[in-house]
Write an enzyme that holds these catalytic residues in place. Sequence first.
Site, short mmCIF file in Angstrom:
data_model
loop_
_atom_site.label_atom_id
_atom_site.label_comp_id
_atom_site.label_asym_id
_atom_site.label_seq_id
_atom_site.Cartn_x
_atom_site.Cartn_y
_atom_site.Cartn_z
N THR A 1 0.85 -1.18 0.00
CA THR A 1 0.00 0.00 0.00
C THR A 1 0.89 1.24 0.00
O THR A 1 1.90 1.27 0.70
CB THR A 1 -0.96 0.00 1.20
OG1 THR A 1 -1.60 1.27 1.29
CG2 THR A 1 -0.28 -0.28 2.52
N GLU B 1 -4.71 -3.13 4.54
CA GLU B 1 -4.26 -3.81 5.76
C GLU B 1 -5.36 -4.66 6.40
O GLU B 1 -5.13 -5.36 7.37
CB GLU B 1 -3.78 -2.76 6.79
CG GLU B 1 -2.49 -2.06 6.42
CD GLU B 1 -2.69 -0.78 5.62
OE1 GLU B 1 -3.72 -0.67 4.92
OE2 GLU B 1 -1.82 0.10 5.67
N LYS C 1 -8.11 22.14 9.77
CA LYS C 1 -8.29 22.66 11.12
C LYS C 1 -8.28 24.19 11.07
O LYS C 1 -7.26 24.81 10.83
CB LYS C 1 -7.19 22.16 12.05
CG LYS C 1 -7.53 22.41 13.50
CD LYS C 1 -6.67 21.58 14.42
CE LYS C 1 -7.34 21.48 15.79
NZ LYS C 1 -6.55 20.73 16.75
N TRP D 1 -12.41 21.50 13.56
CA TRP D 1 -12.20 20.65 12.39
C TRP D 1 -13.26 20.87 11.33
O TRP D 1 -14.43 21.03 11.64
CB TRP D 1 -12.23 19.18 12.80
CG TRP D 1 -11.12 18.79 13.73
CD1 TRP D 1 -11.25 18.50 15.06
CD2 TRP D 1 -9.73 18.67 13.43
NE1 TRP D 1 -10.03 18.20 15.59
CE2 TRP D 1 -9.07 18.29 14.61
CE3 TRP D 1 -8.99 18.85 12.27
CZ2 TRP D 1 -7.71 18.08 14.68
CZ3 TRP D 1 -7.62 18.64 12.33
CH2 TRP D 1 -6.99 18.27 13.52
P1 AMP Z 1 -6.49 1.38 0.54
O1 AMP Z 1 -5.68 0.62 1.49
O2 AMP Z 1 -5.73 1.89 -0.63
O3 AMP Z 1 -7.72 0.64 0.12
O4 AMP Z 1 -6.98 2.70 1.28
C1 AMP Z 1 -7.69 2.63 2.47
C2 AMP Z 1 -8.22 4.00 2.81
O5 AMP Z 1 -9.15 4.45 1.82
C3 AMP Z 1 -9.00 4.07 4.10
O6 AMP Z 1 -8.17 4.16 5.22
C4 AMP Z 1 -9.85 5.31 3.89
O7 AMP Z 1 -9.12 6.50 4.16
C5 AMP Z 1 -10.15 5.27 2.42
N1 AMP Z 1 -11.48 4.67 2.19
C6 AMP Z 1 -11.78 3.42 1.80
N2 AMP Z 1 -13.11 3.26 1.66
C7 AMP Z 1 -13.69 4.44 1.98
C8 AMP Z 1 -15.04 4.92 2.05
N3 AMP Z 1 -16.07 4.16 1.72
N4 AMP Z 1 -15.24 6.19 2.46
C9 AMP Z 1 -14.19 6.99 2.79
N5 AMP Z 1 -12.91 6.61 2.73
C10 AMP Z 1 -12.65 5.34 2.33
#
Ligand code: AMP
Length: 544
Positions: free
Chosen positions: A184, A328, A439, A444
């Site tokens: 990632t 993760e 912020k 926030w």
């Molecule tokens: P990844 O590991 O590339 O899939 O990224 C994970 C991150 O994507 C999460 O920690 C969130 O910040 C964001 N994310 C995934 N799904 C959503 C969702 N439905 N709404 C908002 N953020 C999301």
Amino acid sequence: MEGMMMQQALLISDILKYAAEAHGDSEIISARTEGDIHRQTYIETAARTAQLAHALEGLGVKLGDRVATLAWNGYRHFELYYGISGIGAICHTLNPRLSAEQLIYIVNHAEDKVFFTDTTFVPVLEAVKDHLPKDMTYVVMTDRAHMPDNTLNALCYEELLEGQPDSIDWPQFDENTASGLCYTSGTTGHPKGALYSHRSTVLHALYAALVLGNGYKPGDKILPVVPQFHVNAWGLPYSAPLMGTSLVMPGAALDGPSLFKLMDDEKVLSAWGVPTVWLGLSNEIKAQGRKPENFAEVVIGGSAAPRSMIEGFEKQGVDVIHAWGMTEMSPLGTHGKMPPWVKNQNFEEQINKKSLQGRRVFGVDLKITDEDGNKLPHDGEAAGELFVRGNAVISSYYNNAEASKTAFDAEGWFGTGDVASIDAQGFLNIQDRAKDLVKSGGEWISSIDLENTAMAHAAVANCAVIAIAHPKWDERPVLVAVAAGDEKPSLEEMHTHMSEHFAKWQLPDDILWVDELPMTATGKVSKLNLRKQFADYQLPDLRS
Ligand code: AMP
């Protein structure tokens, strides 16, 4: 007293074995890089996967070896998932949208031994091969007739399988054996590896099969637009065979018109992917004045699904399931399959609920904490950093003690970096990535909320909010937007549009129109690059 039950290792090979026996006629339908549509059943897939496993052993691949893939969604990539892990090796999926530098880092960090690639990515590999391990064996995923000229000294996938026995007694080993590796690159620093095990993968597939979909029937067609190189296409190649559903693999053509045609031709019931790809499909639905035949459900995750997008799909009769997760976490954390009491509410209320990220899946515990690590109540009000734990959540990053040191709290929960609230019914509301929150004056402002509201303006095709430093307020929000057509509303007009939902001080200080937004390798807006792009930007009230 211990229970008196057998214990059988949870192994990935058992999923495909089961699918071939119980749902043998369900299919994997692939739009191939060769340019045609290819179909094969789970029975045929199991036979070819056995051939692949024998071939891998022939190449000297052993328990624990890493085998890389650089490929679109398709049946050969699916076979690799099962063939590689089936013999105890590790299927390491690589994201072709990464920079050459990241690709080189990851392959060397993982110490991949064999490299499977689609024809599309042969030039990418040729360009970096001198920086990859010298004794790497390359295999191009095609037949002899389509083998490209190359300087990789590459083998041909179909030739590799030819003549191999089409059955296998899958080896048995400990269920905690590593099965898959996915890096990632969401944050700064080098990409970090999540190393999945057979146990975590099988459990995740079971959790997902329990909650996803509207009671899929065997043979129902699901189309993962989410790539197999992004957290295993959200686990679908493992949960679909369990459910007996067919998979429609879109290959490289992910634009709106191509997706529409494939979904229409194949009568796809459900499609899964990040919001960006649904912008393209939504435009095509508008252009054609109809949705693809049989299209009834869309699973949206990876970033927040904009409210306007959810509304648009729902009005077309497409049920939106909003899901949240992380690489993760294998990745599923929460899902927006609605309980009956929400379905009985009016349209507005339903859309409100669907804009949230849904409720946790079995096997994932959630907690939110304040800055001192104290647990916050699940009352829909209190917001804090979201922590998770479960059988399909990483316990450490692969060979990265440094990153692993700071990823977990004192109780061993994994810190997601997301800021969220959870309401009394268990609905998660992701407000932002911790570093993307704005912020202002000690308060926030959620960039996701601002983006959602701005997106609901017909003139806005896509947008992102970033924080800009301000000497008095600390930070102020600025809206960076891509116009849908010629119209570019002024800041005042945008304020009028947004003011119903926000206090005056929460509204953006400026609107900057751009031709396109920078994207990450996983199809999300890259706020990191956007912040870099506007590093020298000055807020209107600071200009002299
Ligand atoms: P990844 O590991 O590339 O899939 O990224 C994970 C991150 O994507 C999460 O920690 C969130 O910040 C964001 N994310 C995934 N799904 C959503 C969702 N439905 N709404 C908002 N953020 C999301």
